[in-house]
Design an enzyme around this catalytic site. Structure first.
Site, PDB file in Angstrom:
ATOM      1  N   CYS A 119       0.888  -1.344   0.047  1.00  0.00           N
ATOM      2  CA  CYS A 119      -0.086  -0.078  -0.035  1.00  0.00           C
ATOM      3  C   CYS A 119       0.866   1.325   0.296  1.00  0.00           C
ATOM      4  O   CYS A 119       1.592   1.362   0.886  1.00  0.00           O
ATOM      5  CB  CYS A 119      -0.799  -0.058   1.266  1.00  0.00           C
ATOM      6  SG  CYS A 119      -1.957   1.522   1.327  1.00  0.00           S
ATOM      7  N   LYS A 123     -10.155  -8.521   6.569  1.00  0.00           N
ATOM      8  CA  LYS A 123      -9.552  -7.701   7.715  1.00  0.00           C
ATOM      9  C   LYS A 123      -9.727  -8.493   9.146  1.00  0.00           C
ATOM     10  O   LYS A 123     -11.009  -8.956   9.346  1.00  0.00           O
ATOM     11  CB  LYS A 123     -10.141  -6.403   7.525  1.00  0.00           C
ATOM     12  CG  LYS A 123      -9.785  -5.432   6.468  1.00  0.00           C
ATOM     13  CD  LYS A 123     -10.670  -4.391   6.215  1.00  0.00           C
ATOM     14  CE  LYS A 123     -10.345  -3.813   5.143  1.00  0.00           C
ATOM     15  NZ  LYS A 123     -11.276  -2.405   4.658  1.00  0.00           N
ATOM     16  N   VAL A 165      -5.586   1.306   6.022  1.00  0.00           N
ATOM     17  CA  VAL A 165      -4.328   1.612   6.452  1.00  0.00           C
ATOM     18  C   VAL A 165      -3.565   2.802   5.950  1.00  0.00           C
ATOM     19  O   VAL A 165      -4.107   2.849   4.463  1.00  0.00           O
ATOM     20  CB  VAL A 165      -3.515   0.433   6.269  1.00  0.00           C
ATOM     21  CG1 VAL A 165      -4.081  -0.998   7.065  1.00  0.00           C
ATOM     22  CG2 VAL A 165      -3.425  -0.231   4.867  1.00  0.00           C
ATOM     23  N   SER A 200      -2.924   8.635   6.230  1.00  0.00           N
ATOM     24  CA  SER A 200      -1.430   8.638   6.064  1.00  0.00           C
ATOM     25  C   SER A 200      -1.211  10.103   6.507  1.00  0.00           C
ATOM     26  O   SER A 200      -0.249  10.512   7.093  1.00  0.00           O
ATOM     27  CB  SER A 200      -0.871   8.290   4.732  1.00  0.00           C
ATOM     28  OG  SER A 200      -1.517   8.991   3.748  1.00  0.00           O
TER      29      SER A 200
END
Length: 254
Positions: free
Chosen positions: A27, A54, A67, A81
């Site tokens: 990712c 998950k 994520v 992020s």
């Protein structure tokens, strides 16, 4: 630490007392946070998550199940992020990753925003090729051209300056993956060195930056993951070696 991606039914590993990042190895958004943690010389643990199946506990740290997520205290987390990385840069200022000039910080955010269409084009080309439109190929190259023009205008080794900063760590995970597109049958997305000489040089320099080098994956590896995902069986655990060390002390700035 294993690079195995935990999934539904797997137990959450015991908390080790350090920062802990929930990620997926392929990712780009999760990679952004890993690079910032590395750049700041922070001690952290990594838990990789299978995003197709998950584990139940990931929602305790990321309500959307996305994520990266960062466990900053036992049982307490933040996600996304950008949110995580701005938090880390403010919380741990010893290695500053943003300019002290408010205007330059704003300009860096504009650079990231102008690059968003290229990121979208990448995802369509890699994972939904039948929906790809000529306009997206144009957007992709326009994003690269704009980024190269910014590098030329700034005249520095990295977008941040003499060493990589938050803007570099935000963009590089996608640049890393762009090189895989010709390997999965999308030659129109190739980064020609004739056209993108300055940008290609920048990418090569970023690959060996201390925060990036131990986490970087080759275009061939990314291509193999893309192909596995497109076949309906994403091979999250294709990297069966030990995970990179989660503690990376350095004495000098990058």
């Amino acid at each position: 630490m294993s690079e195995k991606h935990l999934q539904t039914g797997d137990a959450l590993p015991a908390y080790g007392g350090k920062l802990r990042v929930f990620a997926m190895r392929f990712c780009p958004y999760a990679e952004r946070t890993i690079l910032v943690l590395n750049a700041k010389n922070l001690q952290y643990d990594t838990v990789f998550v299978n995003l197709d199946h998950k584990p139940e506990w990931v929602f305790n740290y990321s309500p959307k199940g996305t994520v990266p997520a960062l466990e900053y205290e036992e049982g307490k987390g933040i996600f996304d992020s950008n949110i995580i990385n701005f938090y880390l840069d403010e919380k741990y200022p010893d290695v500053a990753l943003q300019s002290t000039d408010p205007l330059r910080r704003a300009e860096d955010k504009i650079v990231v925003e102008l690059f968003a269409a290229a990121q979208t084009a990448f995802y369509t080309a890699a994972y939904n090729a039948q929906a790809l439109q000529p306009k997206q190929v144009e957007d992709f190259h326009k994003g690269l051209e704009t980024l190269q023009a910014t590098l030329k205008e700034r005249g520095t080794k990295f977008l941040h300056g003499d060493y990589p900063g938050l803007v570099d760590y935000t963009l590089f995970p996608f640049l890393e993956r762009f090189e895989a597109l010709p390997l999965v049958g999308k030659p129109e997305f190739a980064l020609s060195k004739d056209k993108y000489e300055l940008l290609v040089t920048y990418i090569e320099t970023m690959k060996v930056a201390p925060a990036v080098k131990p986490y970087y994956l080759t275009p061939d590896t990314h291509a193999k993951f893309i192909e596995s995902r497109n076949k309906g069986d994403a091979n999250y655990n294709m990297l069966d070696t030990s995970a990179v060390c989660c503690m990376r002390p350095r004495k000098k700035k990058e």
